[in-house]
Design a protein around this motif. Structure first.
Motif, PDB file in Angstrom:
ATOM      1  N   THR A   1       2.109   4.080  -3.018  1.00  0.00           N
ATOM      2  CA  THR A   1       1.895   5.509  -2.751  1.00  0.00           C
ATOM      3  C   THR A   1       3.190   6.294  -2.930  1.00  0.00           C
ATOM      4  O   THR A   1       3.205   7.376  -3.533  1.00  0.00           O
ATOM      5  CB  THR A   1       1.366   5.715  -1.319  1.00  0.00           C
ATOM      6  OG1 THR A   1       0.143   4.986  -1.158  1.00  0.00           O
ATOM      7  CG2 THR A   1       1.104   7.190  -1.044  1.00  0.00           C
TER       8      THR A   1
ATOM      9  N   ARG B   1       0.828  -1.212   0.000  1.00  0.00           N
ATOM     10  CA  ARG B   1       0.000   0.000   0.000  1.00  0.00           C
ATOM     11  C   ARG B   1       0.859   1.257   0.000  1.00  0.00           C
ATOM     12  O   ARG B   1       0.672   2.155  -0.832  1.00  0.00           O
ATOM     13  CB  ARG B   1      -0.918  -0.017   1.223  1.00  0.00           C
ATOM     14  CG  ARG B   1      -1.651   1.286   1.494  1.00  0.00           C
ATOM     15  CD  ARG B   1      -2.460   1.169   2.783  1.00  0.00           C
ATOM     16  NE  ARG B   1      -3.065   2.430   3.163  1.00  0.00           N
ATOM     17  CZ  ARG B   1      -3.818   2.600   4.264  1.00  0.00           C
ATOM     18  NH1 ARG B   1      -4.056   1.564   5.063  1.00  0.00           N
ATOM     19  NH2 ARG B   1      -4.328   3.790   4.551  1.00  0.00           N
TER      20      ARG B   1
ATOM     21  N   THR C   1      -4.939   6.635   1.414  1.00  0.00           N
ATOM     22  CA  THR C   1      -3.557   7.071   1.618  1.00  0.00           C
ATOM     23  C   THR C   1      -3.262   8.354   0.844  1.00  0.00           C
ATOM     24  O   THR C   1      -2.995   9.388   1.439  1.00  0.00           O
ATOM     25  CB  THR C   1      -2.580   5.956   1.201  1.00  0.00           C
ATOM     26  OG1 THR C   1      -2.943   4.738   1.846  1.00  0.00           O
ATOM     27  CG2 THR C   1      -1.159   6.322   1.633  1.00  0.00           C
ATOM     28  N   LEU C   2      -3.317   8.300  -0.501  1.00  0.00           N
ATOM     29  CA  LEU C   2      -2.977   9.486  -1.291  1.00  0.00           C
ATOM     30  C   LEU C   2      -3.852  10.687  -0.924  1.00  0.00           C
ATOM     31  O   LEU C   2      -3.349  11.746  -0.532  1.00  0.00           O
ATOM     32  CB  LEU C   2      -3.130   9.172  -2.784  1.00  0.00           C
ATOM     33  CG  LEU C   2      -1.987   8.433  -3.465  1.00  0.00           C
ATOM     34  CD1 LEU C   2      -2.383   8.039  -4.873  1.00  0.00           C
ATOM     35  CD2 LEU C   2      -0.724   9.282  -3.482  1.00  0.00           C
TER      36      LEU C   2
ATOM     37  N   THR D   1       3.780  13.753   2.579  1.00  0.00           N
ATOM     38  CA  THR D   1       3.068  12.488   2.368  1.00  0.00           C
ATOM     39  C   THR D   1       3.974  11.465   1.700  1.00  0.00           C
ATOM     40  O   THR D   1       3.952  10.279   2.044  1.00  0.00           O
ATOM     41  CB  THR D   1       1.813  12.721   1.508  1.00  0.00           C
ATOM     42  OG1 THR D   1       1.022  13.760   2.098  1.00  0.00           O
ATOM     43  CG2 THR D   1       0.976  11.457   1.416  1.00  0.00           C
TER      44      THR D   1
ATOM     45  N   VAL E   1      -4.845   2.745  -1.560  1.00  0.00           N
ATOM     46  CA  VAL E   1      -3.799   3.657  -2.042  1.00  0.00           C
ATOM     47  C   VAL E   1      -4.386   4.999  -2.454  1.00  0.00           C
ATOM     48  O   VAL E   1      -3.937   6.060  -2.002  1.00  0.00           O
ATOM     49  CB  VAL E   1      -3.034   3.016  -3.223  1.00  0.00           C
ATOM     50  CG1 VAL E   1      -2.095   4.045  -3.870  1.00  0.00           C
ATOM     51  CG2 VAL E   1      -2.242   1.808  -2.747  1.00  0.00           C
TER      52      VAL E   1
ATOM     53  N   ALA F   1       5.070   7.884   3.338  1.00  0.00           N
ATOM     54  CA  ALA F   1       4.779   6.629   2.649  1.00  0.00           C
ATOM     55  C   ALA F   1       6.035   5.802   2.450  1.00  0.00           C
ATOM     56  O   ALA F   1       6.033   4.577   2.643  1.00  0.00           O
ATOM     57  CB  ALA F   1       4.114   6.915   1.299  1.00  0.00           C
TER      58      ALA F   1
END
Length: 303
Positions: free
Chosen positions: A49, A45, A228-229, A181, A224, A185
């Motif tokens: 990212t 994951r 996350t993104l 970010t 993802v 990641a």
């Protein structure tokens, strides 16, 4: 467009959207783990990212080393969150974990006060208390401390620390949210892969094929792209323009969305006490929408 994104109301709405997306992630992750290991899923994951956000790392060349180390530290804290939370959930009841992770709403004002020297407003203290009471009712009011419980408490504390670490690293707009970010990641992906290869080799498994495991890959795409993104970018961006306490309170509605998703998607039933608890958490988020005095708001927006 930039003016719209900088609007406090827009940021608040985006944070509520993140709370909704993260609320769905529990059921999605549960399904994905039927086909793959915990560390493997986390590495996949966050590895995907990192690859997608790697172009944003170029912005770090214009950032001081002190700020780069701060962003790296925030990534290490995020790795700790996912390890403590994931393994903690595996060792305790889901209801205990849902209540205990909500303690980040209470921890964040304390950490922000001690670290960033910003005393929370009385309204924020009240909202934190209401949110904690709501989470307790939402999970049935049962709690028995064990190893898994303490791991989830650690994850909640690390969430509070991460919020303040990101706020400190992004002061005065020194580090772009996308770069933060990307670093976070990358740290989580490398950390999980390293642990799987060294400490827990059974967690390093071949990737499931698309044929016969399409649901797993759709879950990865959602984790993802959405969880996350989008979610971490919004959270980091909001942290640069608001206070960690306010962000935590607006994200406090996450357990409610998780419960609603479980009701609609998984067919789980909620008790009357759980519904009351959910309404209290929503009420806490509404309280958090009350803006600070204009001078404080301007200072936060310019930070």
């Amino acid at each position: 467009m930039l003016t719209f994104l900088r609007s406090p109301r827009t940021i608040d709405a985006l944070l509520v959207a993140v709370a909704f997306i993260w609320g769905t992630s529990y059921g999605v992750v549960k399904g994905a783990l039927l086909s793959y290991s915990v560390l493997g899923l986390l590495a996949l994951r966050f590895g995907l990212t990192f690859v997608l956000l790697s172009p944003a790392l170029g912005a770090l060349s214009r950032v001081r080393w002190r700020d780069r180390l701060g962003v790296l530290g925030a990534g290490v804290l995020l790795l700790g969150i996912f390890l403590a939370e994931t393994f903690g959930v595996s060792l305790t009841r889901a209801s205990n974990a849902a209540f205990l992770i909500s303690l980040c709403v209470v921890f964040t004002p304390l950490v922000e006060w001690a670290w960033l020297r910003r005393a929370p407003r009385a309204l924020e203290w009240g909202a934190a208390g209401v949110s904690m009471a709501g989470a307790f009712l939402l999970t049935g009011g049962h709690f028995a401390a064990g190893a898994g419980d303490w791991l989830v408490v650690l994850a909640a504390l690390l969430r509070a620390l991460t919020s303040c670490a990101v706020k400190r690293a992004m002061h005065a707009g020194a580090v772009p949210p996308l770069a933060v970010t990307a670093v976070q990641a990358g740290v989580v992906a490398v950390g999980c892969a390293a642990l799987a290869l060294t400490v827990a080799p059974a967690q390093w498994q071949p990737l499931p094929a698309w044929h016969g495991h399409a649901a797993f890959w759709w879950s990865v795409i959602w984790l993802v792209a959405g969880c996350t993104l989008f979610a971490f970018f919004v959270q980091n961006y909001a942290m640069s323009r608001s206070s960690p306490t306010r962000v935590a309170l607006l994200m406090g509605s996450e357990p409610v969305f998780g419960a609603l998703f479980a009701l609609v998607w998984l067919g789980e039933r909620l008790t009357l006490a759980a519904w009351v608890g959910g309404l209290l958490i929503v009420a806490a988020s509404v309280l958090a929408l009350e803006r600070a005095p204009r001078t404080a708001a301007r200072a936060s927006a310019s930070a």
